[in-house]
Design a protein around this motif. Structure first.
Motif, mmCIF file in Angstrom:
data_model
loop_
_atom_site.group_PDB
_atom_site.id
_atom_site.type_symbol
_atom_site.label_atom_id
_atom_site.label_comp_id
_atom_site.label_asym_id
_atom_site.label_seq_id
_atom_site.Cartn_x
_atom_site.Cartn_y
_atom_site.Cartn_z
ATOM 1 N N VAL A 1 5.815 10.091 13.560
ATOM 2 C CA VAL A 1 5.385 11.286 12.831
ATOM 3 C C VAL A 1 4.689 10.890 11.530
ATOM 4 O O VAL A 1 3.660 11.464 11.158
ATOM 5 N N ALA A 2 5.234 9.885 10.840
ATOM 6 C CA ALA A 2 4.634 9.430 9.586
ATOM 7 C C ALA A 2 3.223 8.903 9.807
ATOM 8 O O ALA A 2 2.305 9.197 9.028
ATOM 9 N N LEU A 3 3.020 8.133 10.870
ATOM 10 C CA LEU A 3 1.692 7.590 11.163
ATOM 11 C C LEU A 3 0.723 8.686 11.583
ATOM 12 O O LEU A 3 -0.444 8.688 11.183
ATOM 13 N N LEU A 4 1.218 9.625 12.372
ATOM 14 C CA LEU A 4 0.380 10.754 12.774
ATOM 15 C C LEU A 4 -0.082 11.540 11.545
ATOM 16 O O LEU A 4 -1.275 11.844 11.386
ATOM 17 N N ALA A 5 0.873 11.866 10.673
ATOM 18 C CA ALA A 5 0.552 12.664 9.493
ATOM 19 C C ALA A 5 -0.385 11.922 8.551
ATOM 20 O O ALA A 5 -1.327 12.504 7.995
ATOM 21 N N ALA A 6 -0.147 10.631 8.353
ATOM 22 C CA ALA A 6 -1.013 9.838 7.482
ATOM 23 C C ALA A 6 -2.436 9.811 8.019
ATOM 24 O O ALA A 6 -3.411 9.870 7.263
ATOM 25 N N GLY A 7 -2.571 9.728 9.338
ATOM 26 C CA GLY A 7 -3.893 9.743 9.945
ATOM 27 C C GLY A 7 -4.584 11.084 9.775
ATOM 28 O O GLY A 7 -5.778 11.155 9.479
ATOM 29 N N LEU B 1 15.626 7.629 16.810
ATOM 30 C CA LEU B 1 15.185 8.586 15.802
ATOM 31 C C LEU B 1 14.266 7.936 14.774
ATOM 32 O O LEU B 1 13.271 8.532 14.342
ATOM 33 N N ARG B 2 14.566 6.703 14.393
ATOM 34 C CA ARG B 2 13.708 6.013 13.430
ATOM 35 C C ARG B 2 12.295 5.843 13.993
ATOM 36 O O ARG B 2 11.304 6.061 13.284
ATOM 37 N N ASP B 3 12.211 5.450 15.246
ATOM 38 C CA ASP B 3 10.906 5.293 15.884
ATOM 39 C C ASP B 3 10.165 6.623 15.892
ATOM 40 O O ASP B 3 8.947 6.678 15.604
ATOM 41 N N LEU B 4 10.869 7.709 16.201
ATOM 42 C CA LEU B 4 10.245 9.032 16.217
ATOM 43 C C LEU B 4 9.707 9.383 14.837
ATOM 44 O O LEU B 4 8.571 9.862 14.701
ATOM 45 N N GLN C 1 10.051 4.538 5.137
ATOM 46 C CA GLN C 1 9.768 3.131 4.878
ATOM 47 C C GLN C 1 9.449 2.488 6.223
ATOM 48 O O GLN C 1 10.334 2.204 7.014
ATOM 49 N N LEU C 2 8.174 2.300 6.479
ATOM 50 C CA LEU C 2 7.772 1.800 7.785
ATOM 51 C C LEU C 2 8.187 0.351 7.985
ATOM 52 O O LEU C 2 8.134 -0.456 7.059
#
Length: 201
Positions: free
Chosen positions: A57-63, A50-53, A107-108
């Motif tokens: 999502v965080a990286l996708l959204a930031a992009g 779940l953390r990886d998922l 927190q990545l």
């Protein structure tokens, strides 16, 4: 939905859509698997946990957010760029609440962050916009933090129905941007260390 055709990218996109629908903190591997019509185990071929998922999502959204901002500020400078930056930020956050929450909450892992160019790009977009106000470090960082805090605070209150006055929320937003522009144009010089020490004595 058939299992065939699942990829890490499709899984991440679906998780981002789910976050917008139910809230970023409410996405689970089980809920995502149900949306694809597969068992949880099928997704673990594409994500670790779940953390990886959530990191994906965080990286996708930031992009996505960085792309919106870059398109909005292209060819603009000064107040025009700052307003375009702010409006792109606000529009994305209000249209995609789950994705936006992902950019704020996760927190990545340092290793994930080191491999990502998204966050460095966002910082550079911010600094490029602020350099038109003749700011240099450490003022670039200070002003960038101020803008992020102002944007995030306003958007969060707006999204949660925190503004009950009859004044149109959009009008207040526009006036707030006018005020931020004036502040950036008149950014105060940092007090020398010895002056700060004298003030405390």
């Amino acid at each position: 939905m058939a299992r065939a055709g699942l990829t890490p990218e499709r899984v991440t996109e679906a998780a981002a859509d789910l976050a917008d629908a139910v809230g970023f903190e409410n996405i689970t591997v089980s809920a995502l698997a149900r949306s694809f019509g597969v068992k949880d185990a099928s997704l673990y071929s594409h994500i670790r946990n779940l953390r990886d998922l959530r990191e994906r999502v965080a990286l996708l959204a930031a992009g996505e957010l960085a792309d919106r901002i870059a398109a909005a500020v292209a060819g603009r400078a000064g107040k025009e760029a700052m307003v375009a930056f702010a409006n792109a930020y606000r529009d994305y956050a209000l249209a995609h609440p789950g994705r936006y929450a992902a950019t704020q909450a996760v927190q990545l892992d340092p290793a994930v962050l080191a491999r990502s160019t998204v966050h460095a790009r966002t910082v550079e977009l911010t600094h490029a916009m602020l350099r038109a106000y003749r700011l240099v470090e450490p003022d670039l960082t200070d002003a960038g933090r101020l803008l992020r805090s102002a944007f995030h605070g306003y958007i969060t209150l707006e999204a949660n129905g925190g503004f009950s006055h009859s004044r149109a929320v959009r009008k207040s937003w526009e006036r707030a941007l006018d005020g931020l522009h004036l502040l950036l144009e008149n950014w105060p010089a940092e007090s020398p260390p010895h002056a700060a020490e004298e003030e405390r004595t």
